[in-house]
Design a protein around this motif. Structure first.
Motif, PDB file in Angstrom:
ATOM      1  N   ASP A 254      -4.054   6.875 -17.631  1.00  0.00           N
ATOM      2  CA  ASP A 254      -3.815   5.443 -17.508  1.00  0.00           C
ATOM      3  C   ASP A 254      -2.458   5.171 -16.851  1.00  0.00           C
ATOM      4  N   LYS A 255      -1.450   5.899 -17.305  1.00  0.00           N
ATOM      5  CA  LYS A 255      -0.092   5.713 -16.796  1.00  0.00           C
ATOM      6  C   LYS A 255       0.005   6.068 -15.305  1.00  0.00           C
ATOM      7  N   SER A 256      -0.839   6.975 -14.861  1.00  0.00           N
ATOM      8  CA  SER A 256      -0.767   7.409 -13.452  1.00  0.00           C
ATOM      9  C   SER A 256      -1.185   6.294 -12.499  1.00  0.00           C
ATOM     10  N   GLY A 257      -1.845   5.264 -13.023  1.00  0.00           N
ATOM     11  CA  GLY A 257      -2.310   4.189 -12.154  1.00  0.00           C
ATOM     12  C   GLY A 257      -3.641   4.490 -11.495  1.00  0.00           C
ATOM     13  N   ALA A 258      -4.205   5.667 -11.763  1.00  0.00           N
ATOM     14  CA  ALA A 258      -5.468   6.055 -11.112  1.00  0.00           C
ATOM     15  C   ALA A 258      -6.574   5.061 -11.449  1.00  0.00           C
ATOM     16  N   ARG A 259      -7.543   4.928 -10.549  1.00  0.00           N
ATOM     17  CA  ARG A 259      -8.627   3.971 -10.785  1.00  0.00           C
ATOM     18  C   ARG A 259      -9.713   4.562 -11.677  1.00  0.00           C
ATOM     19  N   PHE A 260      -9.883   5.883 -11.599  1.00  0.00           N
ATOM     20  CA  PHE A 260     -10.893   6.535 -12.424  1.00  0.00           C
ATOM     21  C   PHE A 260     -10.310   7.772 -13.082  1.00  0.00           C
ATOM     22  N   ALA A 261     -10.785   8.055 -14.319  1.00  0.00           N
ATOM     23  CA  ALA A 261     -10.522   9.356 -14.923  1.00  0.00           C
ATOM     24  C   ALA A 261     -11.798  10.174 -14.776  1.00  0.00           C
ATOM     25  N   LEU A 262     -11.648  11.419 -14.388  1.00  0.00           N
ATOM     26  CA  LEU A 262     -12.787  12.344 -14.391  1.00  0.00           C
ATOM     27  C   LEU A 262     -12.633  13.209 -15.634  1.00  0.00           C
ATOM     28  N   ILE A 263     -13.724  13.398 -16.327  1.00  0.00           N
ATOM     29  CA  ILE A 263     -13.641  14.088 -17.616  1.00  0.00           C
ATOM     30  C   ILE A 263     -14.544  15.314 -17.633  1.00  0.00           C
ATOM     31  N   LEU A 264     -13.945  16.438 -17.987  1.00  0.00           N
ATOM     32  CA  LEU A 264     -14.718  17.676 -18.048  1.00  0.00           C
ATOM     33  C   LEU A 264     -14.424  18.365 -19.382  1.00  0.00           C
ATOM     34  N   GLY A 265     -15.393  18.290 -20.309  1.00  0.00           N
ATOM     35  CA  GLY A 265     -15.278  18.981 -21.598  1.00  0.00           C
ATOM     36  C   GLY A 265     -16.384  20.030 -21.682  1.00  0.00           C
ATOM     37  N   GLU A 266     -16.558  20.559 -22.896  1.00  0.00           N
ATOM     38  CA  GLU A 266     -17.571  21.606 -23.081  1.00  0.00           C
ATOM     39  C   GLU A 266     -18.978  21.161 -22.677  1.00  0.00           C
ATOM     40  N   ASP A 267     -19.360  19.927 -23.099  1.00  0.00           N
ATOM     41  CA  ASP A 267     -20.721  19.433 -22.821  1.00  0.00           C
ATOM     42  C   ASP A 267     -20.943  19.260 -21.336  1.00  0.00           C
ATOM     43  N   GLU A 268     -19.952  18.635 -20.668  1.00  0.00           N
ATOM     44  CA  GLU A 268     -20.075  18.405 -19.222  1.00  0.00           C
ATOM     45  C   GLU A 268     -20.174  19.735 -18.492  1.00  0.00           C
ATOM     46  N   LEU A 269     -19.390  20.688 -18.966  1.00  0.00           N
ATOM     47  CA  LEU A 269     -19.394  22.007 -18.336  1.00  0.00           C
ATOM     48  C   LEU A 269     -20.795  22.625 -18.429  1.00  0.00           C
ATOM     49  N   ALA A 270     -21.393  22.534 -19.649  1.00  0.00           N
ATOM     50  CA  ALA A 270     -22.714  23.118 -19.873  1.00  0.00           C
ATOM     51  C   ALA A 270     -23.757  22.495 -18.953  1.00  0.00           C
ATOM     52  N   SER A 271     -23.654  21.192 -18.725  1.00  0.00           N
ATOM     53  CA  SER A 271     -24.683  20.570 -17.884  1.00  0.00           C
ATOM     54  C   SER A 271     -24.212  20.316 -16.442  1.00  0.00           C
ATOM     55  N   ARG A 272     -23.107  20.931 -16.056  1.00  0.00           N
ATOM     56  CA  ARG A 272     -22.590  20.826 -14.683  1.00  0.00           C
ATOM     57  C   ARG A 272     -22.519  19.372 -14.200  1.00  0.00           C
TER      58      ARG A 272
ATOM     59  N   SER B  32       0.813  -1.218   0.000  1.00  0.00           N
ATOM     60  CA  SER B  32       0.000   0.000   0.000  1.00  0.00           C
ATOM     61  C   SER B  32       0.851   1.275   0.000  1.00  0.00           C
ATOM     62  N   LEU B  33       2.153   1.149   0.375  1.00  0.00           N
ATOM     63  CA  LEU B  33       2.995   2.346   0.429  1.00  0.00           C
ATOM     64  C   LEU B  33       3.148   2.991  -0.937  1.00  0.00           C
ATOM     65  N   ASN B  34       3.118   2.166  -1.973  1.00  0.00           N
ATOM     66  CA  ASN B  34       3.316   2.720  -3.309  1.00  0.00           C
ATOM     67  C   ASN B  34       2.014   2.797  -4.091  1.00  0.00           C
ATOM     68  N   ALA B  35       0.894   2.860  -3.365  1.00  0.00           N
ATOM     69  CA  ALA B  35      -0.402   2.903  -4.042  1.00  0.00           C
ATOM     70  C   ALA B  35      -0.467   4.119  -4.957  1.00  0.00           C
ATOM     71  N   PRO B  36      -0.981   3.933  -6.178  1.00  0.00           N
ATOM     72  CA  PRO B  36      -1.061   5.044  -7.125  1.00  0.00           C
ATOM     73  C   PRO B  36      -2.202   5.994  -6.758  1.00  0.00           C
ATOM     74  N   ALA B  37      -2.391   7.006  -7.593  1.00  0.00           N
ATOM     75  CA  ALA B  37      -3.451   7.982  -7.365  1.00  0.00           C
ATOM     76  C   ALA B  37      -4.829   7.327  -7.452  1.00  0.00           C
ATOM     77  N   ASP B  38      -5.811   7.963  -6.822  1.00  0.00           N
ATOM     78  CA  ASP B  38      -7.186   7.485  -6.937  1.00  0.00           C
ATOM     79  C   ASP B  38      -7.826   7.979  -8.246  1.00  0.00           C
ATOM     80  N   LEU B  39      -7.581   9.232  -8.545  1.00  0.00           N
ATOM     81  CA  LEU B  39      -8.278   9.876  -9.661  1.00  0.00           C
ATOM     82  C   LEU B  39      -7.322  10.690 -10.518  1.00  0.00           C
ATOM     83  N   TYR B  40      -7.668  10.780 -11.803  1.00  0.00           N
ATOM     84  CA  TYR B  40      -6.938  11.671 -12.714  1.00  0.00           C
ATOM     85  C   TYR B  40      -7.982  12.532 -13.408  1.00  0.00           C
ATOM     86  N   LEU B  41      -7.873  13.824 -13.254  1.00  0.00           N
ATOM     87  CA  LEU B  41      -8.888  14.748 -13.758  1.00  0.00           C
ATOM     88  C   LEU B  41      -8.441  15.356 -15.087  1.00  0.00           C
ATOM     89  N   CYS B  42      -9.201  15.077 -16.153  1.00  0.00           N
ATOM     90  CA  CYS B  42      -8.887  15.592 -17.494  1.00  0.00           C
ATOM     91  C   CYS B  42      -9.853  16.727 -17.822  1.00  0.00           C
TER      92      CYS B  42
END
Ligand code: ATP
Ligand code: MG
Length: 432
Positions: free
Chosen positions: A379-397, A326-336
């Motif tokens: 993917d390379k970061s080892g994170a379990r999830f990517a969070l994605i925020l583009g124009e559409d997501e922004l418009a609908s919060r 667990s000491l070298n556990a990667p990130a939980d999330l990567y926000l794009c």
């Protein structure tokens, strides 16, 4: 690379892959020490040379051969500390902390410097965690120090990898009488001694007992032993230490050749030794030093302590595969985020997530980039999830939440519901 741009021989960089193990060890020990009532003290790395010459003693390897000593701009002789006890005693005296019999239970951690031949487990800058207790003359405190090191081995999973060697050096008078007897015995066999031991016979005869040379060890088999010279009080003290170790169930080996390298010890000395690291096998050593404070001009003040070598313990944990994964556990999330408006919203969202989930390991993409390149980094970061925020997501919060380690579907989550959603989804195996 030119030599001046390389690290000095025997002085190591501790790289990011290694620091988690160091912190694991340091944090485990710090928590344990606080649990026994020891408080941290932080001391300078440089001291006047005189402190070590007086405290450790001329005739010891450390003072004679191993110190980093130089003149500063004011022509004062300074030395990079080769160990921590002398500085700690100096601080006690300077601040009057041991006056009137005050009990002090202290610990410190940090780099020490000795000009030795660098090899595995032996470096020129190395790190110790040291513990000292003042104004406690009885065997109970000697035993407590040993008990807490023993507990550390349990916590780290090292209990089967180390053994305890124990000895008593007696009072300084008893030691002096023994020294005379040993010198007489060895003088009569001077020609058979190795060269180092011949030298030590005049500078620091007890150190001959430490010799690694087989012929010298053979010669010592019939030499007088320290045990026969112990004074009654030291004998009783030693029995007291052993009784306490027995009470807890700590096994030990009496080693009457154990004298330790530094000059200031009396009565109890001990070392924890492993056979898993080759010849650099001592991971922790210490003992009682009731005479040290008076050597610095202070009032008689009993002292006892030990120091452990952090590099050797890290090596041991690695060698035995005892570093928790667990000491070298990667990130939980990567926000794009895609495009500046989304990037700004993403940053604000990331900070809200950190408010709600303070231990979250969240990497925010930096430097922009296409979908493809940001996903690659996620993917390379080892994170379990990517969070994605583009124009559409922004418009609908909302934000897209894409699992990276399994095939489950990407979901859109409203910003306001995100921290709750993540807390539930990440759960075990995350930093939350
Ligand atoms: P050794 O016999 O191995 O030289 P020592 O008796 O000189 O050890 P101490 O002065 O008692 O060692 O220091 C306590 C601990 O610090 C040692 O048991 C060891 O784990 C560690 N240590 C000492 N010198 C070094 C070094 N040069 N490099 C790495 N660790 C060291
Ligand atoms: Mg040494």
């Amino acid at each position: 690379m030119s030599k001046s741009l390389q690290a000095i021989r025997g002085m190591n960089d501790i790289l990011p892959e290694q620091t988690p193990v160091w912190r694991y060890l340091e944090n485990t020990l710090a928590a344990l020490l606080e649990g026994y009532g020891y408080r941290e003290i932080r001391l300078p790395i440089l001291e006047f040379t005189e402190l070590f010459a007086r405290g450790i003693g001329e005739g010891t390897d450390v003072v004679d051969k191993e110190m980093y000593t130089f003149l500063d701009r004011n022509e004062e002789s300074l030395t990079l500390r080769p160990e921590g006890t002398a500085g700690c005693v100096r601080a006690m005296l300077e601040h009057g902390l041991t006056g009137g019999g005050q009990v002090q239970k202290l610990w410190y951690a940090g780099p020490m410097f000795r000009y030795e031949k660098p090899q595995k487990g032996r470096y020129r800058q190395f790190h110790q965690i040291g513990v000292e207790a003042f104004n406690q003359p009885g065997p109970d405190i000697d035993a407590e120090l040993i008990v807490l090191t023993w507990r550390l081995w349990q916590r780290l999973g090292l209990a089967d990898a180390v053994t305890l060697q124990l000895n008593s050096l007696g009072s300084s008078e008893a030691r002096a009488a023994y020294r005379d007897a040993l010198v007489t015995y060895l003088q009569a066999r001077f020609e058979q001694l190795d060269e180092d031991s011949q030298r030590r016979l005049t500078t620091n005869p007890l150190r001959v007992l430490d010799s690694k040379v087989a012929t010298t060890q053979a010669l010592l088999a019939d030499a007088p032993t320290l045990h026969d010279y112990l004074d009654d009080e030291s004998r009783a003290h030693f029995e007291g230490v052993k009784a306490r170790l027995d009470a807890v169930g700590i096994r030990y080996e009496i080693n009457n050749k154990l004298v330790r390298g530094l000059d200031y010890y009396n009565r109890t000395v001990f070392e924890w030794v492993t056979d898993k690291l080759g010849s650099q096998g001592t991971v922790c050593g210490g003992g009682r030093y009731d005479g040290l404070v008076t050597q610095f001009g202070g009032k008689p003040t009993p002292g006892v302590g030990f120091a452990m070598g952090v590099e050797r313990l890290v090596l041991l944990l690695e060698t035995l595969d005892l570093v928790p994964a667990s000491l070298n556990a990667p990130a939980d999330l990567y926000l794009c985020a895609f495009g500046e408006p989304a990037e700004l919203a993403a940053l604000a969202l990331a900070e809200r997530l950190r408010d709600a989930l303070p231990t979250l390991r969240l990497l925010v993409n930096a430097g922009g980039g296409s979908f493809k390149s940001q996903f690659k980094k996620a993917d390379k970061s080892g994170a379990r999830f990517a969070l994605i925020l583009g124009e559409d997501e922004l418009a609908s919060r909302v934000v897209g939440c894409k699992p990276l380690r399994d095939d489950s579907e990407q979901q859109n989550i409203a910003w306001d519901a995100l921290s709750e959603h993540l807390a539930a989804r990440l759960g075990a195996g995350s930093s939350l």
